[in-house]
Write an enzyme that holds these catalytic residues in place. Sequence first.
Site, PDB file in Angstrom:
ATOM      1  N   PRO A  11      10.676   2.421 -19.828  1.00  0.00           N
ATOM      2  CA  PRO A  11       9.780   1.639 -18.980  1.00  0.00           C
ATOM      3  C   PRO A  11       8.847   2.503 -18.133  1.00  0.00           C
ATOM      4  O   PRO A  11       9.304   3.341 -17.353  1.00  0.00           O
ATOM      5  CB  PRO A  11      10.727   0.811 -18.112  1.00  0.00           C
ATOM      6  CG  PRO A  11      12.069   1.408 -18.261  1.00  0.00           C
ATOM      7  CD  PRO A  11      12.080   2.244 -19.482  1.00  0.00           C
ATOM      8  N   GLU A  12       7.563   2.329 -18.322  1.00  0.00           N
ATOM      9  CA  GLU A  12       6.549   2.889 -17.436  1.00  0.00           C
ATOM     10  C   GLU A  12       5.958   1.715 -16.652  1.00  0.00           C
ATOM     11  O   GLU A  12       6.537   0.628 -16.658  1.00  0.00           O
ATOM     12  CB  GLU A  12       5.464   3.629 -18.250  1.00  0.00           C
ATOM     13  CG  GLU A  12       6.031   4.782 -19.074  1.00  0.00           C
ATOM     14  CD  GLU A  12       4.943   5.546 -19.847  1.00  0.00           C
ATOM     15  OE1 GLU A  12       3.824   5.652 -19.341  1.00  0.00           O
ATOM     16  OE2 GLU A  12       5.231   6.013 -20.960  1.00  0.00           O
ATOM     17  N   LYS A  29       6.925   3.172 -10.928  1.00  0.00           N
ATOM     18  CA  LYS A  29       8.006   2.669 -11.768  1.00  0.00           C
ATOM     19  C   LYS A  29       9.208   2.195 -10.947  1.00  0.00           C
ATOM     20  O   LYS A  29      10.232   1.815 -11.514  1.00  0.00           O
ATOM     21  CB  LYS A  29       8.461   3.772 -12.734  1.00  0.00           C
ATOM     22  CG  LYS A  29       7.332   4.305 -13.618  1.00  0.00           C
ATOM     23  CD  LYS A  29       7.722   5.617 -14.285  1.00  0.00           C
ATOM     24  CE  LYS A  29       6.512   6.344 -14.824  1.00  0.00           C
ATOM     25  NZ  LYS A  29       6.808   7.740 -15.197  1.00  0.00           N
ATOM     26  N   ARG A  85      21.836   5.364 -21.143  1.00  0.00           N
ATOM     27  CA  ARG A  85      21.882   6.795 -20.850  1.00  0.00           C
ATOM     28  C   ARG A  85      22.180   7.136 -19.395  1.00  0.00           C
ATOM     29  O   ARG A  85      22.160   8.320 -19.023  1.00  0.00           O
ATOM     30  CB  ARG A  85      20.581   7.444 -21.319  1.00  0.00           C
ATOM     31  CG  ARG A  85      20.568   7.524 -22.847  1.00  0.00           C
ATOM     32  CD  ARG A  85      19.228   7.904 -23.378  1.00  0.00           C
ATOM     33  NE  ARG A  85      18.876   9.268 -23.041  1.00  0.00           N
ATOM     34  CZ  ARG A  85      17.729   9.818 -23.374  1.00  0.00           C
ATOM     35  NH1 ARG A  85      16.839   9.139 -24.056  1.00  0.00           N
ATOM     36  NH2 ARG A  85      17.456  11.049 -23.043  1.00  0.00           N
ATOM     37  N   ARG A 103      -5.829  21.423  -8.623  1.00  0.00           N
ATOM     38  CA  ARG A 103      -4.720  21.413  -9.572  1.00  0.00           C
ATOM     39  C   ARG A 103      -5.015  22.355 -10.735  1.00  0.00           C
ATOM     40  O   ARG A 103      -5.923  22.109 -11.529  1.00  0.00           O
ATOM     41  CB  ARG A 103      -4.524  19.987 -10.094  1.00  0.00           C
ATOM     42  CG  ARG A 103      -3.334  19.797 -10.974  1.00  0.00           C
ATOM     43  CD  ARG A 103      -2.100  19.541 -10.155  1.00  0.00           C
ATOM     44  NE  ARG A 103      -0.948  19.389 -11.023  1.00  0.00           N
ATOM     45  CZ  ARG A 103       0.198  18.854 -10.658  1.00  0.00           C
ATOM     46  NH1 ARG A 103       0.363  18.429  -9.429  1.00  0.00           N
ATOM     47  NH2 ARG A 103       1.191  18.757 -11.501  1.00  0.00           N
ATOM     48  N   ARG A 128       7.015  17.710 -22.880  1.00  0.00           N
ATOM     49  CA  ARG A 128       6.859  16.332 -23.340  1.00  0.00           C
ATOM     50  C   ARG A 128       6.022  16.282 -24.608  1.00  0.00           C
ATOM     51  O   ARG A 128       5.001  16.976 -24.730  1.00  0.00           O
ATOM     52  CB  ARG A 128       6.178  15.477 -22.260  1.00  0.00           C
ATOM     53  CG  ARG A 128       6.900  15.467 -20.927  1.00  0.00           C
ATOM     54  CD  ARG A 128       8.251  14.786 -21.030  1.00  0.00           C
ATOM     55  NE  ARG A 128       8.977  14.773 -19.760  1.00  0.00           N
ATOM     56  CZ  ARG A 128      10.119  15.400 -19.551  1.00  0.00           C
ATOM     57  NH1 ARG A 128      10.676  16.134 -20.483  1.00  0.00           N
ATOM     58  NH2 ARG A 128      10.711  15.311 -18.386  1.00  0.00           N
TER      59      ARG A 128
END
Length: 273
Positions: A2-3, A61, A114, A153, A262
């Site tokens: 779920p995002e 989230k 999990r 950044r 990722r």
Amino acid sequence: MPELPEVETIIRDLKPSVIGQEIKSLKIFDGSNRLFLKNNLSFFHKYLIGQTIRDINRHGKYIIFCLSSLSNFVVHLRMTGSFTILHTNAPVVPYEKLRINFCTNLSMSLIDIRKFATIDISNDANFLVSKLGPDAISRGFNAKFLQSKFIKRNSSVKSALLDQKIAAGVGNIYADEACWAANINPLSRASLLNLDQIELLCKSIKLVLRESISNRGTTINNYKDVLGNSGYHQTRVAVYGRLDKPCFKCKTKISKIKVVGRATYFCPKCQKN
DNA sequence: CTTATTCCCTGATTGC
DNA sequence: TGCAATCAGGGAATAA
């Protein structure tokens, strides 16, 4: 997993069954896992029993159950967490972690294969604000804000988009989808994007998230809604999971690389920089 | 302060 | 067919 769009779908589904319900009792299963990292069972009893759930909100989230005491019950589903509504006397569901029994014959159950999901109580209504950036579909998340973060950044765009202090609610799937929509290479240095790119990226993030919400989320690995149904947005995904399949814009085969650990999918032709 | 890496966890998939 | 290795990834903790 779920995002933002999946969490939004879940809270919309929970609201009709849960708002106005008074908590009669609760049961926590397999009490030795990380669910209790900070607090024990009596802590949750103390803050939850007798409370009425007044509203359900979301920041990124994180799911925020607003209680009549003005405390918040905060849940993060992480990778495999899901909610379901069942009758109080229904037998234990496989991988069930938490069951909240209401004064009616209904219960709300948290299921998590999990065991990464977390639950917490917060008495500070704004505690998530200091921990997270603006929610990615809120007004506070705009090009000006994104530029202020990206300008200092040095990491890749992909890495920056996964940082919840920049875009709360964006996860691995939608970061890739937004980069594709904005023709931005996920490996580009965030600080090197120009204002046009940042504006397009910001719009793309909001667009892909809103489209996914309207499709009840993306079921690629294991996300299921409150009724146990899949979302519909996986049929609209442009790059995520589409290794070697043709780009919808230029037919070039989609590439897969790893960025900050990722899986990252992109079109090597459309997303050159 | 920043950014990168490791870890947690278990079912599904891949490889030999 | 069987079993081991790999993959999936959000965020806390840790390292650099």
